[in-house]
Scaffold this motif. Structure first.
Motif, PDB file in Angstrom:
ATOM      1  N   LEU A  78       0.847  -1.195   0.000  1.00  0.00           N
ATOM      2  CA  LEU A  78       0.000   0.000   0.000  1.00  0.00           C
ATOM      3  C   LEU A  78       0.877   1.238   0.000  1.00  0.00           C
ATOM      4  O   LEU A  78       1.793   1.357   0.816  1.00  0.00           O
ATOM      5  CB  LEU A  78      -0.895   0.026   1.239  1.00  0.00           C
ATOM      6  CG  LEU A  78      -1.882  -1.112   1.403  1.00  0.00           C
ATOM      7  CD1 LEU A  78      -2.581  -0.998   2.750  1.00  0.00           C
ATOM      8  CD2 LEU A  78      -2.888  -1.120   0.272  1.00  0.00           C
ATOM      9  N   ALA A  79       0.601   2.131  -0.904  1.00  0.00           N
ATOM     10  CA  ALA A  79       1.301   3.415  -0.952  1.00  0.00           C
ATOM     11  C   ALA A  79       0.260   4.478  -1.241  1.00  0.00           C
ATOM     12  O   ALA A  79      -0.928   4.180  -1.361  1.00  0.00           O
ATOM     13  CB  ALA A  79       2.384   3.387  -2.030  1.00  0.00           C
ATOM     14  N   ASN A  80       0.706   5.705  -1.356  1.00  0.00           N
ATOM     15  CA  ASN A  80      -0.209   6.806  -1.615  1.00  0.00           C
ATOM     16  C   ASN A  80      -0.937   6.580  -2.943  1.00  0.00           C
ATOM     17  O   ASN A  80      -0.339   6.693  -4.005  1.00  0.00           O
ATOM     18  CB  ASN A  80       0.567   8.124  -1.618  1.00  0.00           C
ATOM     19  CG  ASN A  80      -0.352   9.319  -1.730  1.00  0.00           C
ATOM     20  OD1 ASN A  80      -1.527   9.244  -1.378  1.00  0.00           O
ATOM     21  ND2 ASN A  80       0.177  10.422  -2.214  1.00  0.00           N
ATOM     22  N   LYS A  81      -2.219   6.236  -2.867  1.00  0.00           N
ATOM     23  CA  LYS A  81      -3.084   6.024  -4.032  1.00  0.00           C
ATOM     24  C   LYS A  81      -2.608   4.909  -4.950  1.00  0.00           C
ATOM     25  O   LYS A  81      -2.879   4.907  -6.142  1.00  0.00           O
ATOM     26  CB  LYS A  81      -3.248   7.320  -4.818  1.00  0.00           C
ATOM     27  CG  LYS A  81      -3.880   8.432  -4.013  1.00  0.00           C
ATOM     28  CD  LYS A  81      -4.046   9.683  -4.810  1.00  0.00           C
ATOM     29  CE  LYS A  81      -4.627  10.768  -3.917  1.00  0.00           C
ATOM     30  NZ  LYS A  81      -4.760  12.044  -4.597  1.00  0.00           N
ATOM     31  N   GLN A  82      -1.866   3.926  -4.383  1.00  0.00           N
ATOM     32  CA  GLN A  82      -1.380   2.823  -5.204  1.00  0.00           C
ATOM     33  C   GLN A  82      -1.344   1.542  -4.375  1.00  0.00           C
ATOM     34  O   GLN A  82      -0.914   1.550  -3.222  1.00  0.00           O
ATOM     35  CB  GLN A  82       0.015   3.135  -5.734  1.00  0.00           C
ATOM     36  CG  GLN A  82       0.539   2.088  -6.687  1.00  0.00           C
ATOM     37  CD  GLN A  82       1.866   2.502  -7.298  1.00  0.00           C
ATOM     38  OE1 GLN A  82       2.354   3.607  -7.080  1.00  0.00           O
ATOM     39  NE2 GLN A  82       2.449   1.607  -8.062  1.00  0.00           N
ATOM     40  N   VAL A  83      -1.789   0.479  -4.998  1.00  0.00           N
ATOM     41  CA  VAL A  83      -1.739  -0.849  -4.394  1.00  0.00           C
ATOM     42  C   VAL A  83      -0.980  -1.744  -5.359  1.00  0.00           C
ATOM     43  O   VAL A  83      -1.303  -1.789  -6.553  1.00  0.00           O
ATOM     44  CB  VAL A  83      -3.155  -1.403  -4.130  1.00  0.00           C
ATOM     45  CG1 VAL A  83      -3.093  -2.808  -3.566  1.00  0.00           C
ATOM     46  CG2 VAL A  83      -3.934  -0.473  -3.210  1.00  0.00           C
ATOM     47  N   THR A  84       0.039  -2.457  -4.852  1.00  0.00           N
ATOM     48  CA  THR A  84       0.912  -3.244  -5.716  1.00  0.00           C
ATOM     49  C   THR A  84       1.133  -4.628  -5.131  1.00  0.00           C
ATOM     50  O   THR A  84       1.358  -4.767  -3.932  1.00  0.00           O
ATOM     51  CB  THR A  84       2.289  -2.550  -5.857  1.00  0.00           C
ATOM     52  OG1 THR A  84       2.082  -1.198  -6.251  1.00  0.00           O
ATOM     53  CG2 THR A  84       3.169  -3.250  -6.865  1.00  0.00           C
TER      54      THR A  84
END
Length: 139
Positions: free
Chosen positions: A126-132
């Motif tokens: 989980l990152a700022n406005k991103q899921v990887t």
């Protein structure tokens, strides 16, 4: 119910000091379903493999057999890690946190820890406005 004051006593404990096993197990603040969280960590890589739940029976079985056993909330039964997949966790060491409401299992993991066949259940970054997706399955 035993008072959790044993945990307050242990805060002042000295290195190597021992406490009565039954007293400590009785003082664990099991939730309304008789469970506490358990974190499995790989003893070698230090990767956090998974978080699950244990009840008193699962904890005692794990400590006795050295094969990690959890409580399956979805199936309402003991879940012996790897009983169907063969992806087992051998207990090396178990630790309670300071107030007794979470346990850490340091394990040797055989195969994947996650039901998705990934080495860890924590594979979604989980990152700022991103899921990887961070790891591939171990097929």
């Amino acid at each position: 119910m035993v008072s959790p004051s044993i945990f307050l006593q242990m805060e002042q404990g000295k290195l190597g000091q021992s406490y009565d096993f039954a007293t400590v197990i009785e003082a664990i603040p099991w939730n309304q379903n008789g469970l506490i969280t358990a974190i499995a960590q790989d003893i070698h890589t230090k990767d956090v493999l998974m978080l699950a739940w244990v009840n008193r029976d699962a904890l005692v079985e794990t400590l006795t057999t050295k094969q990690v056993c959890y409580w399956s909330r979805s199936h309402q039964r003991l879940w012996r890690k790897g009983e169907s997949s063969g992806h087992r966790q051998q207990l090396i060491e178990a630790r309670l946190d300071c107030d007794g409401d979470s346990i850490l299992f340091l394990v040797e993991q055989t195969g994947a820890a996650c039901h998705t066949y990934r080495p860890t259940c924590f594979y979604i970054g989980l990152a700022n406005k991103q899921v990887t997706i961070l790891t591939e399955p171990m097929l």
